[in-house]
Design a protein around this motif. Structure first.
Motif, mmCIF file in Angstrom:
data_model
loop_
_atom_site.group_PDB
_atom_site.id
_atom_site.type_symbol
_atom_site.label_atom_id
_atom_site.label_comp_id
_atom_site.label_asym_id
_atom_site.label_seq_id
_atom_site.Cartn_x
_atom_site.Cartn_y
_atom_site.Cartn_z
ATOM 1 N N LYS A 60 0.825 -1.204 0.000
ATOM 2 C CA LYS A 60 0.000 0.000 0.000
ATOM 3 C C LYS A 60 0.864 1.263 0.000
ATOM 4 O O LYS A 60 0.490 2.280 -0.590
ATOM 5 C CB LYS A 60 -0.923 -0.001 1.214
ATOM 6 C CG LYS A 60 -2.024 -1.056 1.142
ATOM 7 C CD LYS A 60 -2.857 -1.076 2.416
ATOM 8 C CE LYS A 60 -3.958 -2.126 2.337
ATOM 9 N NZ LYS A 60 -4.733 -2.216 3.599
ATOM 10 N N GLU B 199 -5.572 3.256 4.119
ATOM 11 C CA GLU B 199 -5.366 1.820 4.223
ATOM 12 C C GLU B 199 -3.927 1.487 4.626
ATOM 13 O O GLU B 199 -3.681 0.542 5.370
ATOM 14 C CB GLU B 199 -5.719 1.150 2.890
ATOM 15 C CG GLU B 199 -7.196 0.912 2.709
ATOM 16 C CD GLU B 199 -7.722 -0.054 3.743
ATOM 17 O OE1 GLU B 199 -7.367 -1.240 3.697
ATOM 18 O OE2 GLU B 199 -8.462 0.391 4.635
ATOM 19 N N HIS C 41 -3.661 2.117 8.264
ATOM 20 C CA HIS C 41 -4.381 1.047 8.948
ATOM 21 C C HIS C 41 -3.515 -0.202 9.045
ATOM 22 O O HIS C 41 -3.400 -0.828 10.114
ATOM 23 C CB HIS C 41 -5.672 0.754 8.178
ATOM 24 C CG HIS C 41 -6.636 -0.093 8.960
ATOM 25 N ND1 HIS C 41 -7.917 -0.334 8.542
ATOM 26 C CD2 HIS C 41 -6.498 -0.762 10.123
ATOM 27 C CE1 HIS C 41 -8.526 -1.111 9.409
ATOM 28 N NE2 HIS C 41 -7.687 -1.388 10.375
ATOM 29 N N SER C 42 -2.878 -0.580 7.958
ATOM 30 C CA SER C 42 -2.052 -1.795 7.942
ATOM 31 C C SER C 42 -0.806 -1.638 8.807
ATOM 32 O O SER C 42 -0.392 -2.589 9.483
ATOM 33 C CB SER C 42 -1.647 -2.135 6.501
ATOM 34 O OG SER C 42 -2.787 -2.468 5.733
ATOM 35 N N LEU D 201 -5.328 -3.058 -3.587
ATOM 36 C CA LEU D 201 -6.444 -3.210 -2.658
ATOM 37 C C LEU D 201 -7.056 -4.604 -2.750
ATOM 38 O O LEU D 201 -7.424 -5.205 -1.732
ATOM 39 C CB LEU D 201 -7.515 -2.151 -2.931
ATOM 40 C CG LEU D 201 -7.198 -0.730 -2.458
ATOM 41 C CD1 LEU D 201 -8.277 0.236 -2.924
ATOM 42 C CD2 LEU D 201 -7.072 -0.674 -0.936
ATOM 43 N N GLY E 185 -10.773 -2.247 3.520
ATOM 44 C CA GLY E 185 -10.257 -2.463 2.171
ATOM 45 C C GLY E 185 -11.364 -2.437 1.132
ATOM 46 O O GLY E 185 -11.219 -1.843 0.053
ATOM 47 N N ILE F 45 -12.797 4.764 7.579
ATOM 48 C CA ILE F 45 -11.792 3.778 7.988
ATOM 49 C C ILE F 45 -11.174 4.183 9.317
ATOM 50 O O ILE F 45 -10.973 3.358 10.219
ATOM 51 C CB ILE F 45 -10.707 3.626 6.903
ATOM 52 C CG1 ILE F 45 -11.305 2.968 5.649
ATOM 53 C CG2 ILE F 45 -9.528 2.797 7.414
ATOM 54 C CD1 ILE F 45 -10.400 3.021 4.434
#
Length: 329
Positions: free
Chosen positions: A29, A44, A47-48, A123, A184, A210
């Motif tokens: 990402k 994202e 987030h990861s 994604l 996602g 998110i």
């Protein structure tokens, strides 16, 4: 240091798997965001990164919690996993805040991003990997809850029902990857909307959503592990153990029973009433039987049992006439 690596072998496996997978996803990402500038991809990526850091910490904490008691710490290290989870959620909270702020900036100043195929491809890969980890976590939830093996997609549905019986580390992994998978999919849809409709704010809105989902995980995990760090009664196991104890023919009543949850382990303290006419040897046999029985229950680490003579007063009663639902009077 050698002891540390030995302990790591007993760390929570789903959290280690999730940490590795999320690290790979975060790198993918990150590259996609660098080349496309897509704000949903930025959300994202954050987030990861948060999930990976969180899950590495949880894996280490779950391993350290299994360290044997020492003279200095006679109660053991079961609560270490709760303390580590409390620290780990702070990382997620900071990243959640940054994700929401970045999404708000994009709504105010929308900018078109490029690299549609790169964004959608990354994604899609991330969603599949997150689903894989979520499925593994679901099976671990069922295993820890003592549920027979389920086939196909059944574990994903059954895990929600039995999530409260899972260990703190497994529960955290399940919740984080559930939110990650949903995030996602949300980002994927937002990118398509922005590209084909020209509504560029969709990516910013997705980023905020998110971030808010991440905040939900922060709140839920914080409250659950705060209770674990303090020491929380496991009501379900308390009722179960009370039922087992009352089934013993020589136990007349339960004067006191506590089942305290510390991390992944349960500590049981029991004061049972028996007939005053029994001998010391008979009482010792009753104690040995009950200790062995309770220690074989899932998650129980230690048991302390003492006896008092039966005073003829009922201290423990059935609830709704159901023998599996007992509670103190």
């Amino acid at each position: 240091m050698k002891e540390f690596f030995v302990l790591l072998k007993d760390g929570n496996k789903p959290s280690l798997l999730a940490a590795i997978v999320n690290s790979i996803i975060a790198v993918l990402k990150g590259f996609a965001f660098f080349f496309t500038g897509n704000v949903a991809m930025f959300a994202e990526m954050m987030h990861s990164i948060g999930d990976a850091a969180n899950q590495f910490f949880v894996f280490i904490g779950s391993a350290l919690s299994k360290k044997a008691p020492t003279p200095r710490f006679p109660n053991g290290f079961g609560r270490v996993v709760n303390l580590v989870c409390l620290g780990a959620v702070l990382i997620v909270a900071i990243l959640s805040y940054e994700t929401v702020i970045e999404g708000w900036h994009h709504i105010q100043h929308p900018a078109k991003s490029g690299g549609l195929l790169i964004t959608l491809g990354v994604l899609a890969i991330a969603i599949l990997l997150e689903l894989f980890v979520l499925y593994k976590a679901s099976k671990e939830v069922l295993h820890e809850a003592g549920v027979p093996k389920a086939q196909g997609l059944a574990p994903l549905a059954l895990a929600f029902t039995h999530l409260n019986r899972a260990k703190p580390a497994t529960k955290l992994v399940f919740m984080e990857d559930l939110v990650a998978t949903a995030g996602g999919i949300l980002a994927f849809v937002a990118v398509l909307i922005a590209h084909f409709t020209g509504f560029l704010q969709a990516e910013g809105i997705a980023s905020i959503m998110i971030g808010l989902m991440m905040f939900y995980v922060v709140g839920r995990v914080f409250l659950e592990n705060a209770r674990g760090a303090i020491g929380e009664t496991d009501e379900q196991m308390l009722n179960h153990i009370a039922h087992l104890v009352m089934e013993h023919k020589d136990v007349k009543d339960i004067q006191k029973l506590s089942v305290i949850k510390e991390g992944e382990f349960l500590h049981v303290e029991l004061v049972a009433e028996v007939d005053s006419s029994i001998s010391f040897a008979e009482a010792d046999d009753i104690r040995d039987h009950l200790v062995d029985l309770i220690l074989h229950q899932q998650g129980v680490q230690d048991v302390t049992i003492s006896f008092d003579e039966d005073d003829g007063v009922t201290h423990w009663k059935h609830v709704n006439n159901r023998p599996d639902k007992l509670s103190p009077q």
